[in-house]
Every structure is written in structure tokens, then in C-alpha cells.
Design a protein around this motif. Structure first.
Motif, short mmCIF file in Angstrom:
data_model
loop_
_atom_site.label_atom_id
_atom_site.label_comp_id
_atom_site.label_asym_id
_atom_site.label_seq_id
_atom_site.Cartn_x
_atom_site.Cartn_y
_atom_site.Cartn_z
N MET A 1 0.76 -1.16 -0.11
CA MET A 1 0.07 -0.13 -0.04
C MET A 1 1.02 1.30 0.06
SD MET A 1 -3.12 -0.92 0.17
CE MET A 1 -3.77 -2.71 0.35
N GLY A 2 0.46 2.41 -0.46
CA GLY A 2 1.09 3.49 -0.68
C GLY A 2 0.74 4.60 -1.78
N ILE A 3 1.17 5.84 -1.23
CA ILE A 3 0.89 6.71 -2.37
C ILE A 3 2.07 7.16 -3.30
CG2 ILE A 3 0.47 9.42 -2.30
CD1 ILE A 3 -1.12 9.06 0.13
N ARG A 4 1.91 7.04 -4.40
CA ARG A 4 2.95 7.67 -5.41
C ARG A 4 2.48 8.79 -5.86
NH1 ARG A 4 3.59 2.39 -8.98
NH2 ARG A 4 1.45 2.16 -8.35
N LEU A 5 3.17 9.99 -5.75
CA LEU A 5 2.95 11.33 -6.26
C LEU A 5 3.45 11.54 -7.78
CD1 LEU A 5 1.54 14.30 -6.02
CD2 LEU A 5 3.58 14.59 -4.81
N VAL A 6 3.08 11.94 -8.51
CA VAL A 6 3.26 12.47 -9.94
C VAL A 6 3.23 13.66 -10.24
CG1 VAL A 6 3.35 11.76 -12.58
CG2 VAL A 6 3.06 9.91 -10.86
N THR A 7 4.37 14.55 -10.33
CA THR A 7 4.38 16.01 -10.54
C THR A 7 5.05 16.41 -11.99
OG1 THR A 7 4.39 18.01 -9.64
CG2 THR A 7 6.18 16.49 -8.97
N GLY A 8 4.73 17.55 -12.29
CA GLY A 8 5.54 18.03 -13.63
C GLY A 8 4.88 19.28 -13.95
N GLY A 9 5.33 19.69 -15.36
CA GLY A 9 4.92 20.79 -15.61
C GLY A 9 3.67 20.50 -16.55
N VAL A 10 2.80 21.58 -16.97
CA VAL A 10 1.52 21.50 -17.95
C VAL A 10 2.20 20.67 -19.29
CG1 VAL A 10 0.08 22.39 -19.31
CG2 VAL A 10 0.43 23.40 -17.25
N ARG A 11 1.56 19.49 -19.84
CA ARG A 11 1.75 18.89 -20.86
C ARG A 11 3.18 18.11 -20.67
NH1 ARG A 11 -3.07 18.39 -22.76
NH2 ARG A 11 -3.91 19.83 -24.35
N SER A 12 3.49 17.71 -19.58
CA SER A 12 4.97 17.10 -19.58
C SER A 12 4.91 15.60 -19.81
CB SER A 12 5.42 17.44 -18.11
OG SER A 12 4.40 16.88 -16.85
N GLY A 13 3.57 15.03 -19.69
CA GLY A 13 3.42 13.60 -19.70
C GLY A 13 3.21 12.97 -18.39
N LYS A 14 2.89 13.54 -17.38
CA LYS A 14 2.67 13.15 -16.15
C LYS A 14 1.53 12.46 -16.05
CE LYS A 14 0.85 17.58 -14.48
NZ LYS A 14 0.84 18.29 -15.86
N SER A 15 0.27 12.75 -16.83
CA SER A 15 -0.88 11.81 -16.44
C SER A 15 -0.66 10.70 -17.32
CB SER A 15 -2.21 12.60 -17.14
OG SER A 15 -2.45 13.82 -16.35
N ARG A 16 -0.10 10.64 -18.36
CA ARG A 16 0.37 9.17 -19.30
C ARG A 16 1.19 8.49 -18.26
NH1 ARG A 16 2.08 11.16 -23.76
NH2 ARG A 16 0.04 11.04 -24.96
N PHE A 17 2.29 8.90 -17.74
CA PHE A 17 3.10 8.17 -16.93
C PHE A 17 2.34 7.63 -15.70
CE2 PHE A 17 5.78 7.84 -13.11
CZ PHE A 17 6.67 6.77 -13.46
N ALA A 18 1.51 8.36 -15.06
CA ALA A 18 0.49 7.82 -13.95
C ALA A 18 -0.31 6.90 -14.14
CB ALA A 18 -0.22 9.08 -13.28
N GLU A 19 -0.87 6.83 -15.54
CA GLU A 19 -1.59 5.81 -15.97
C GLU A 19 -0.84 4.71 -16.07
OE1 GLU A 19 -3.00 7.82 -19.45
OE2 GLU A 19 -4.60 9.18 -18.39
N SER A 20 0.20 4.75 -16.55
CA SER A 20 1.22 3.69 -16.75
C SER A 20 1.57 2.92 -15.58
CB SER A 20 2.53 4.02 -17.62
OG SER A 20 3.27 4.59 -16.73
N LEU A 21 1.62 3.64 -14.64
CA LEU A 21 1.95 3.02 -13.09
C LEU A 21 0.47 2.13 -12.57
CD1 LEU A 21 3.32 5.97 -11.20
CD2 LEU A 21 4.82 4.07 -12.12
N CYS A 22 -0.51 2.45 -13.24
CA CYS A 22 -1.72 1.69 -12.80
C CYS A 22 -1.86 0.66 -13.88
CB CYS A 22 -2.93 2.58 -12.90
SG CYS A 22 -2.69 4.08 -11.64
N MET A 23 -1.26 0.48 -14.64
CA MET A 23 -1.66 -0.85 -16.08
C MET A 23 -1.86 -2.17 -15.30
SD MET A 23 -2.96 0.88 -18.49
CE MET A 23 -2.95 2.27 -19.29
#
Length: 171
Positions: A1-23
């Protein structure tokens, strides 16, 4: 269990990377905080919808994150995208003074509800730019910066995404 925080600038690819962590998770509930109030936001939201696996559950909730998280089955991994739009929404609905009184309590409430879950949280890194000239913009910067620090302090991992490249900042 745990929290992973994904941060970055606008249009940096952070959402795509976060989604890959959940695949690899069997069950994922995606909490979307963005609201489609104009054509450009509708287009951004549609890109996210098309990219997500069809079997993921989606909860659209711009504000009451603790309540939304409380409705998710405990075996589901949570993907919260994004804290940035949540902070922005709070400022737009409640105003600077009221939101500044509420944000700490609200943040602590929904973070507490994530303690026993596998969670990925997406936010924008607000601390790399200059201090904004307008009071509302400064309130946004200050609030998001504080919330990001709070989440990062509790997170097991923190990732910074730059130009589509994820860098692990905390493990």
C-alpha cells in the motif's frame, strides 16, 4: 500500500506516466477532478478518456474527494488526476479567503482516506516559476505548493516528469 505522487509541468506527460503506473492493477478507479466548462477543456478531457482502459471505473468529482474515495471498493487502486484542478476549482467556488480556511482540512481528510490504498496522485509542479503578479494567481501558487508538499511528505514515492521522461525524486 502507498501513495505515489506524480508531478511535472503542464503537458509534461505526467498523466500518461501516472496511468502507466496503474496498468498492472486489476481494478482501478480514476478520479477525474477536471470539469468541461469550455471547448478546450472538453478536448483535454476527451484525450484522457480515449487513453484510459475501458474497464477502469471513473468518478468525476471536482471537489469532495474524501466522499468520492469513500465510495471506491477497497480492492481498487486509485488514480487521482489532478490535484491542480481540484485546487483551482476550490479557489473558483469558494474564493481565496474561504478556500485558504478550508484547503488544509479538505486535504487532510482525503489524504487520510487514501492511507490504506494503493494510490497514484497527479499534480502540477508549481514551484519552478516566478511569483505571480496577481493576488489570485499567488493564492493559487501558494495553495497548490502547500498541498503538493503535504502529499509529497506522506507519499512513498515522488516522480517528476519532464518532457515525457519520469525521474524518481523520492523512494
Amino acid at each position: 500500500m502507498g501513495i505515489r505522487l506524480v508531478t511535472g509541468g503542464v503537458r509534461s506527460g505526467k498523466s500518461r506516466f501516472a496511468e502507466s503506473l496503474c496498468m498492472d492493477a486489476g481494478n482501478v478507479t480514476y478520479i477525474a477532478t477536471g470539469t468541461a466548462e469550455d471547448e478546450e477543456m472538453r478536448a483535454r478531457i476527451e484525450i484522457h478518456r480515449q487513453r484510459r482502459p475501458a474497464h477502469w471505473n471513473v468518478v468525476e468529482e471536482p471537489f469532495d474527494l474524501a466522499q468520492a474515495i469513500g465510495q471506491i471498493p477497497p480492492e481498487h487502486q486509485v488514480l487521482l488526476d489532478s490535484v491542480t484542478t481540484w485546487v483551482s476549482y476550490g479557489l473558483s467556488v469558494f474564493g481565496e479567503k474561504e478556500w485558504s480556511r478550508r484547503v488544509e482540512r479538505e486535504t487532510e481528510s482525503w489524504l487520510k482516506s487514501l492511507e490504506q490504498r494503493e494510490t497514484v496522485i497527479v499534480t502540477d509542479e508549481i514551484g519552478l516559476g516566478g511569483v505571480a503578479m496577481h493576488p489570485v494567481s499567488r493564492a493559487f501558487q501558494d495553495t497548490l505548493g502547500w498541498v503538493n508538499q503535504k502529499i509529497a511528505g506522506q507519499a512513498n514515492e515522488v516522480w517528476l516528469v519532464i518532457a515525457g521522461i519520469p525521474w524518481r525524486v523520492k523512494k
